[in-house]
Design an enzyme around this catalytic site. Structure first.
Site, short mmCIF file in Angstrom:
data_model
loop_
_atom_site.label_atom_id
_atom_site.label_comp_id
_atom_site.label_asym_id
_atom_site.label_seq_id
_atom_site.Cartn_x
_atom_site.Cartn_y
_atom_site.Cartn_z
N SER A 65 -17.15 14.26 -53.04
CA SER A 65 -16.61 12.36 -51.48
C SER A 65 -14.92 12.34 -51.63
CB SER A 65 -17.93 12.09 -51.59
OG SER A 65 -17.64 10.59 -50.82
N TYR A 124 -23.46 6.01 -55.80
CA TYR A 124 -23.43 6.99 -55.75
C TYR A 124 -22.02 7.51 -56.10
CZ TYR A 124 -21.85 10.50 -51.64
OH TYR A 124 -21.27 11.99 -50.78
#
Length: 296
Positions: free
Chosen positions: A187, A200
């Site tokens: 990401s 995350y």
């Protein structure tokens, strides 16, 4: 996507500032999401994955569904590995079969090693082989204060996002041969950081390190490992509780393109890394992120 479509999407997202469901029901249902994400491949296939079999985790919706649709168009049979969104998984299976390819859907928790072993075993038993592994499934939970991240949530996020990749690779490796490929979904948060997604973002950093290290570990076997690091993409994950209402109201607008991306704008990055077009690439990460420049 036309400028008018971009404006409509931005308005609809701004209006959808309340999560569709509670966080404990992540990752959410694409069937309930408005506006619907664009998953459909944009071009005719050219047989770049003809005769291959791919496992795609998190393929019931979002980026995973777009990858499944594109891979099927390019000739691959698909195992759809997903958590519990049976309606979405059935739709992805239908999409793959509409491209003339075989598909199976396998539900369960990829954070459990035994289930990952079962996913690979069922894929090989029913589809005959395994050539491609796409580690895409993941979860996220927004927290403004690191003290609000419970021990349970921290363990769960790491189990879903990075443990699952270890388990899937361990299960898949005996079936992969020279020419096989693995792509892991990291990401932009790994590179740019994200203040409300501390756990995350940390898993995504681990995924990038895992990708680079695994690439060096497997390259002598002829197995290429790469990664994709999407920016803000319109999928069920964020409006289902993966983003705070404040972040959701301006989702994607801070990118240079001033909009969120669509899943079918990310899927071609996975295809490139899985086919022979990228035969001289290993340990690399592609960045479909709306023009944000990051190091890596």
């Amino acid at each position: 996507m036309t400028p008018a479509d971009q404006d409509t999407l931005a308005r609809n997202i701004a209006e959808a500032v309340q999560p569709m469901i509670q966080e404990d029901a992540l990752p959410g249902h694409e069937s309930q999401l408005e506006p619907k994400p664009d998953w459909a491949p944009r071009y005719p296939g050219s047989g770049r994955l003809a005769g291959k079999v791919a496992i795609i985790t998190g393929a019931d919706s979002g980026i995973g569904r777009a990858v499944a649709a594109l891979f099927a168009r390019e000739g691959a049979d698909i195992a759809v590995a997903y958590l519990c969104e049976h309606d979405d998984a059935a739709e992805t299976k239908r999409i793959v079969e509409a491209e003339g390819r075989r598909a199976i859907a396998i539900s369960g928790d990829l954070g459990e090693k035994a289930h990952c072993n079962a996913v690979v075993a069922q894929t090989v038993n029913e589809l005959g082989r395994l050539d491609i592994l796409i580690n895409n499934a993941g979860e996220q939970h927004p927290d403004q204060d690191i003290r609000d991240i419970s021990e349970e949530q921290l363990k769960r996020t790491f189990q879903s996002n990075i443990y699952s990749m270890f388990f899937m690779v361990q299960a898949a490796l005996p079936h992969l041969t020279a020419g096989s490929t693995i792509v892991n979904c990291t990401s932009i948060t790994m590179y740019a950081g994200e203040p409300e997604l501390l756990d995350y973002s940390s898993t995504k950093g681990a995924i990038t390190a895992f990708t680079r290290s695994l690439s060096q570990n497997l390259v002598d076997k002829g197995i290429r490992v790469n990664g994709v690091a999407p920016g803000p993409i319109w999928t069920p994950l964020n409006p289902s509780g993966g983003s705070s209402p404040e972040k959701l109201a301006t989702f994607g607008q801070k990118t240079p393109m001033k909009r969120p991306g669509q899943p079918n704008e990310v899927a071609p990055a996975f295809l490139f890394l899985e086919c022979e077009d990228s035969s001289y690439m290993a340990g690399q990460v592609l960045h479909p992120n709306g023009g944000q420049v990051v190091n890596g």
